[in-house]
Motif scaffolding. Structure first.
Motif, mmCIF file in Angstrom:
data_model
loop_
_atom_site.group_PDB
_atom_site.id
_atom_site.type_symbol
_atom_site.label_atom_id
_atom_site.label_comp_id
_atom_site.label_asym_id
_atom_site.label_seq_id
_atom_site.Cartn_x
_atom_site.Cartn_y
_atom_site.Cartn_z
ATOM 1 N N ARG A 16 3.215 -10.130 1.191
ATOM 2 C CA ARG A 16 3.981 -9.161 1.972
ATOM 3 C C ARG A 16 3.547 -7.765 1.528
ATOM 4 N NH1 ARG A 16 8.378 -8.770 5.160
ATOM 5 N NH2 ARG A 16 9.213 -10.837 4.737
ATOM 6 N N LEU A 17 3.081 -6.999 2.503
ATOM 7 C CA LEU A 17 2.703 -5.602 2.279
ATOM 8 C C LEU A 17 3.571 -4.767 3.211
ATOM 9 C CD1 LEU A 17 -1.201 -5.886 2.178
ATOM 10 C CD2 LEU A 17 0.407 -5.931 0.261
ATOM 11 N N GLY A 43 -7.000 -0.517 -0.507
ATOM 12 C CA GLY A 43 -7.970 -0.341 -1.586
ATOM 13 C C GLY A 43 -7.507 -0.854 -2.936
ATOM 14 N N ARG A 44 -6.205 -1.161 -3.068
ATOM 15 C CA ARG A 44 -5.729 -1.753 -4.319
ATOM 16 C C ARG A 44 -6.194 -3.198 -4.400
ATOM 17 N NH1 ARG A 44 0.218 -1.830 -4.150
ATOM 18 N NH2 ARG A 44 -0.159 -1.851 -1.925
ATOM 19 N N ASP A 60 -0.288 -6.906 -9.337
ATOM 20 C CA ASP A 60 -1.370 -5.932 -9.307
ATOM 21 C C ASP A 60 -2.458 -6.404 -10.263
ATOM 22 O OD1 ASP A 60 -2.676 -3.511 -8.653
ATOM 23 O OD2 ASP A 60 -1.803 -2.519 -10.390
ATOM 24 N N ASN A 61 -3.714 -6.273 -9.884
ATOM 25 C CA ASN A 61 -4.818 -6.755 -10.707
ATOM 26 C C ASN A 61 -5.184 -5.800 -11.840
ATOM 27 O OD1 ASN A 61 -6.772 -8.730 -11.320
ATOM 28 N ND2 ASN A 61 -8.345 -7.635 -10.158
ATOM 29 N N ALA A 110 3.000 -4.282 -10.786
ATOM 30 C CA ALA A 110 3.672 -4.548 -9.520
ATOM 31 C C ALA A 110 3.527 -6.024 -9.159
ATOM 32 C CB ALA A 110 3.065 -3.685 -8.413
ATOM 33 N N THR A 111 4.539 -6.564 -8.488
ATOM 34 C CA THR A 111 4.490 -7.941 -8.002
ATOM 35 C C THR A 111 4.530 -7.923 -6.480
ATOM 36 O OG1 THR A 111 6.890 -8.188 -8.089
ATOM 37 C CG2 THR A 111 5.655 -8.862 -10.050
ATOM 38 N N TYR A 112 4.081 -9.006 -5.886
ATOM 39 C CA TYR A 112 4.085 -9.151 -4.430
ATOM 40 C C TYR A 112 4.793 -10.442 -4.055
ATOM 41 C CZ TYR A 112 0.323 -5.704 -4.627
ATOM 42 O OH TYR A 112 -0.414 -4.577 -4.858
ATOM 43 N N GLU A 113 5.493 -10.421 -2.945
ATOM 44 C CA GLU A 113 6.061 -11.642 -2.396
ATOM 45 C C GLU A 113 4.914 -12.446 -1.787
ATOM 46 O OE1 GLU A 113 9.415 -13.086 0.845
ATOM 47 O OE2 GLU A 113 9.210 -10.947 0.388
#
Length: 129
Positions: A16-17, A43-44, A60-61, A110-113
């Protein structure tokens, strides 16, 4: 809005962005215990993981301490029931559910769903990041 992955016809991993879902790769690309880096539209980079139980995570990498985009190459482990990735640089461990650093309470990523979408049912979900 869902972005299709033309190279994949099976289940697809999506992040999800904002309000949209972004297709990253086929689920078969995520091997348990290994990470995959993905370039996002802005770009991230995100680091995606699948634990041995099949649960998906995305963070986040970028390693906050070293500044390099390397967390996708880190080692997965568990500490007190929490799944983490250990950075390959200085070995800090990041909780994959919350993004908090287990070794320095001032740091986090940061985390992402995350969800898995299948061609026949694009709204099916599996895991959270």
């Amino acid at each position: 809005m869902t972005t299709p992955a033309p190279e994949t016809t099976g289940p697809q991993v999506q992040l999800r962005l904002g309000e949209a879902w972004f297709t990253v790769c086929g689920l078969d690309r995520l091997l348990p215990g290994r990470g995959v880096a993905a370039l996002l539209p802005d770009g991230r980079q995100a680091a995606l993981f699948r634990d041995r139980g099949g649960r998906l995570y995305a963070v986040d990498n970028r390693d906050p301490f070293g500044g390099a985009a390397v967390l996708s190459r880190g080692l997965l482990g568990t500490h007190e029931g929490r799944v983490f990735v250990a950075s390959p640089l200085l070995k800090q461990r990041y909780d994959l559910s919350s993004g908090h650093c287990l070794d320095d309470e001032t740091a986090r990523v940061a985390t992402y769903e995350v969800r898995v979408a299948t061609p026949s049912c694009p709204s099916s979900e599996n895991g959270a990041g």
